[in-house]
Design an enzyme around this catalytic site. Structure first.
Site, PDB file in Angstrom:
ATOM      1  N   THR A 172       5.418   8.475   5.858  1.00 24.80           N
ATOM      2  CA  THR A 172       4.472   8.322   6.980  1.00 24.80           C
ATOM      3  C   THR A 172       3.803   6.989   7.229  1.00 24.80           C
ATOM      4  OG1 THR A 172       3.859  10.634   6.698  1.00 24.80           O
ATOM      5  CG2 THR A 172       2.462   9.347   8.113  1.00 24.80           C
ATOM      6  N   ASP A 212       4.695   8.034  13.042  1.00 16.30           N
ATOM      7  CA  ASP A 212       6.162   8.022  13.015  1.00 16.30           C
ATOM      8  C   ASP A 212       6.598   9.484  12.926  1.00 16.30           C
ATOM      9  OD1 ASP A 212       7.524   8.136   9.813  1.00 16.30           O
ATOM     10  OD2 ASP A 212       5.370   8.364  10.219  1.00 16.30           O
ATOM     11  N   ARG A 214       9.196  10.773  10.517  1.00 15.22           N
ATOM     12  CA  ARG A 214      10.105  11.063   9.413  1.00 15.22           C
ATOM     13  C   ARG A 214       9.387  11.847   8.325  1.00 15.22           C
ATOM     14  NH1 ARG A 214      13.290   6.257   6.354  1.00 15.22           N
ATOM     15  NH2 ARG A 214      14.593   6.424   8.194  1.00 15.22           N
ATOM     16  N   LYS A 240       3.557  14.767  13.615  1.00 12.89           N
ATOM     17  CA  LYS A 240       2.465  14.505  12.685  1.00 12.89           C
ATOM     18  C   LYS A 240       1.109  14.434  13.365  1.00 12.89           C
ATOM     19  CE  LYS A 240       5.663  12.084   9.758  1.00 12.89           C
ATOM     20  NZ  LYS A 240       5.960  10.950   8.905  1.00 12.89           N
ATOM     21  N   GLY A 300       0.498  12.368   3.661  1.00 12.55           N
ATOM     22  CA  GLY A 300       0.366  12.951   2.327  1.00 12.55           C
ATOM     23  C   GLY A 300       1.314  14.131   2.203  1.00 12.55           C
ATOM     24  N   SER A 342       2.135   5.865   3.652  1.00 17.00           N
ATOM     25  CA  SER A 342       2.816   4.838   2.856  1.00 17.00           C
ATOM     26  C   SER A 342       3.024   3.564   3.675  1.00 17.00           C
ATOM     27  CB  SER A 342       4.148   5.366   2.344  1.00 17.00           C
ATOM     28  OG  SER A 342       4.918   5.828   3.428  1.00 17.00           O
ATOM     29  N   ASP A 356       8.686   0.092   5.972  1.00 12.27           N
ATOM     30  CA  ASP A 356       8.388   1.070   4.925  1.00 12.27           C
ATOM     31  C   ASP A 356       9.529   2.081   4.844  1.00 12.27           C
ATOM     32  OD1 ASP A 356       6.394   4.000   4.776  1.00 12.27           O
ATOM     33  OD2 ASP A 356       6.942   2.715   3.086  1.00 12.27           O
ATOM     34  N   SER A 381       8.844   5.778   6.142  1.00 11.41           N
ATOM     35  CA  SER A 381       8.608   6.055   7.553  1.00 11.41           C
ATOM     36  C   SER A 381       9.850   5.693   8.331  1.00 11.41           C
ATOM     37  CB  SER A 381       7.443   5.225   8.086  1.00 11.41           C
ATOM     38  OG  SER A 381       6.340   5.309   7.237  1.00 11.41           O
TER      39      SER A 381
END
Lengths: 279, 233
Positions: A46, A62, A64, A78, A92, A174, A211, A214
């Site tokens: 995320t 995002d 994923r 999300k 999380g 993240s 990242d 994500s």
């Protein structure tokens, strides 16, 4: 482990009994001795972000969801609904974020009916942080709560242990470090709508590209006094591009001048059948 | 510390070592790192704090307000776990507000400090909170009470707390004198916090100051580029 029949009664004072968490920790360590791995909770990896602009807030995320190193869901949502003009991005542990936001949505509805007033973003944040603090960080959801209420546009970030920050721009997950760098560079107070959308989209894109946790698309949610615009799939930066050309030549590229056909007659000499082993 | 706290570091290591997608700081609790300070003067108190909140090595909030109002003339400076101190401050704000309505007069700073002490001592195994309670009341004027980790409560004319306070004990011991004026207190606090912020990695950002007296609360912010400067830096 089994010597105490009722371990929870030994807890001093009131409060929750986290005895099972201790049992889980012991089980995990003994499993790893034998080379097995306990099932792990799916995390959303995320990048989520939020920004306060002139007329309200813009939330971004995002899409994923990861299961360790495998993408479990390429297009998950999300940004969760809490109230007509309050939405919440969750990072999380996926299940924790999902359930926590659903519980909040119910509580907010009940509170609205009880008080007869539209909800305040501060109220949602308070309920969230009180619940997360009660669970002492075991509910692993980091949330960005944003919305518009009678007092104006507000944005809060809430952490799993129950602390919160009230800020004009926030990122979590993240990919937070990648996204916050975009905000720190280009955020201005009282931006116009298009500027704000562009900024959030850039921040999420930074998370998607920089990242590993994500990826996929950018979802945006614009909340103003007038209402909510949920832009699912606002940008798809990871779509495969169109190929500019092909190496394969089209039929007819080379002109055929003459064509000669020579039949090649063959006789059957030997015939044998061999059965394949398909087991 | 009991079960809950002893499990925390175990889980934190699990999350960061088993999953490369989660950065190291995700498993750690949000802490205020911090340098906080409170000084009494004749007629009120001056309180100050830095503005950095960290999750491990990441700065979660670089403009935190660690000076939390508990009542009209009573503030607290928070250090330690952000979640714990925010929760305790909310509880004490409610308790003190209720008590003040029952009393029908402004509450005493000593009462607020005792309420903090009661929560911090009762749950001392589960909490990680170092708090300075400071304010003004009619009975004893400006007062500073220190409620460190463990739940002790003691009144001091000047008190410092947080991870950055270790670096300024010498500065405080040599530069504090009794009977300072309000402006001298503000300068002393700004100087001390600036020195601590320079040396402590968990403290930084801006300096937030507040002075509390009978007439009210005056808040001030000193931005990064306006911090007092010293010869070694």
């Amino acid at each position: 482990m089994l010597h105490s029949v009722k371990p929870c009664e030994q807890q001093t004072g009131g409060g929750f009994c986290f005895e099972n968490s201790r049992r889980n920790a012991v089980l995990e360590s003994s499993l790893s001795e034998f080379g097995y791995k306990a099932p792990s909770a799916r995390k959303t990896g995320t990048t989520i972000a939020g920004v306060v602009y002139k007329d309200g807030v813009v939330l971004g995320a995002d899409t994923r969801a990861t299961d360790d190193m495998v993408v479990a869901d390429k297009n998950c949502m999300k940004i969760h609904y809490i109230a007509p003009k309050i939405y919440c991005c969750g990072a999380g542990v996926a299940a924790d974020a999902e359930i926590t936001t659903q519980i909040m949505a119910s509580n907010v509805e009940l509170h609205m009916l009880n008080t007869g007033r539209p909800p305040l973003v501060a109220m949602v944040t308070r309920q969230l942080k009180q619940m997360l603090f009660r669970y002492q960080g075991h509910v692993g959801s980091s949330l960005i709560v944003g919305g518009v209420d009678v007092t104006g546009a507000h944005l809060y970030s809430v952490y799993p242990h129950g602390s919160y920050d009230k800020l004009p721009f926030v990122t979590m997950g993240s990919g937070a470090s990648a996204a916050i760098s975009v905000f720190e560079d280009r955020f201005k107070p009282n931006m116009e709508l298009n500027e704000a959308k562009q900024l959030v989209q850039n921040a999420i894109a930074a998370g998607i590209f920089c990242d590993l946790g994500s990826g996929s698309n950018v979802d945006l949610c614009v909340i103003t006094e007038a209402g909510v615009e949920y832009l699912r799939g606002y940008d798809k930066p990871t779509m495969k591009g169109q190929r500019a050309g092909q190496y394969r030549y089209k039929p007819g590229t080379t002109a055929v001048l003459t064509k000669t056909v020579t039949p090649f007659s063959l006789d059957v000499v030997d015939e044998s059948v061999q059965i394949m082993d398909t087991e | 510390m009991a079960a809950a706290a002893s499990m925390m570091p175990y889980f934190a290591q699990q999350i960061s070592s088993k999953n490369d997608l989660v950065p190291d700081w995700m498993g750690q609790e949000v802490s205020t790192g911090t340098t906080i300070m409170a000084v009494e003067y004749d007629g009120g108190v001056v309180i100050g704090a830095d503005s950095r909140t960290t999750t491990g090595a990441y700065i979660a909030n670089r403009v935190t307000d660690k000076l939390t109002p508990i009542h009209d003339r009573i503030f607290c400076c928070r250090s330690g776990s952000a979640a714990d101190t925010q929760a305790i401050a909310d509880v004490v704000t409610y308790q003190l507000g209720f008590h003040s309505i029952e009393l029908d007069e402004p509450p005493l700073v000593e009462t607020a400090a005792n309420l903090f002490k009661a929560s911090c001592y009762r749950y001392r195994e589960e909490l990680s909170a170092g708090i300075l309670v400071a304010g003004w009341d009619r009975r004893k004027g400006g007062q500073v009470y220190c409620v460190p980790i463990g739940g002790m409560m003691v009144r001091q004319p000047v008190s410092i707390g947080g991870s950055g306070s270790s670096y300024i004990y010498g500065f405080m011991d040599s530069n504090y004198k009794p009977d300072l004026t309000k402006d001298q207190c503000l300068d002393l606090t700004a100087a001390a916090l600036s020195l601590a912020m320079e040396r402590d990695g968990s403290s930084g950002g801006v300096i937030r100051l507040a002075s509390i007296s009978e007439s009210g609360v005056e808040r001030k912010v000193i931005l990064g580029n306006q911090l007092p400067k010293y010869s070694t830096h």
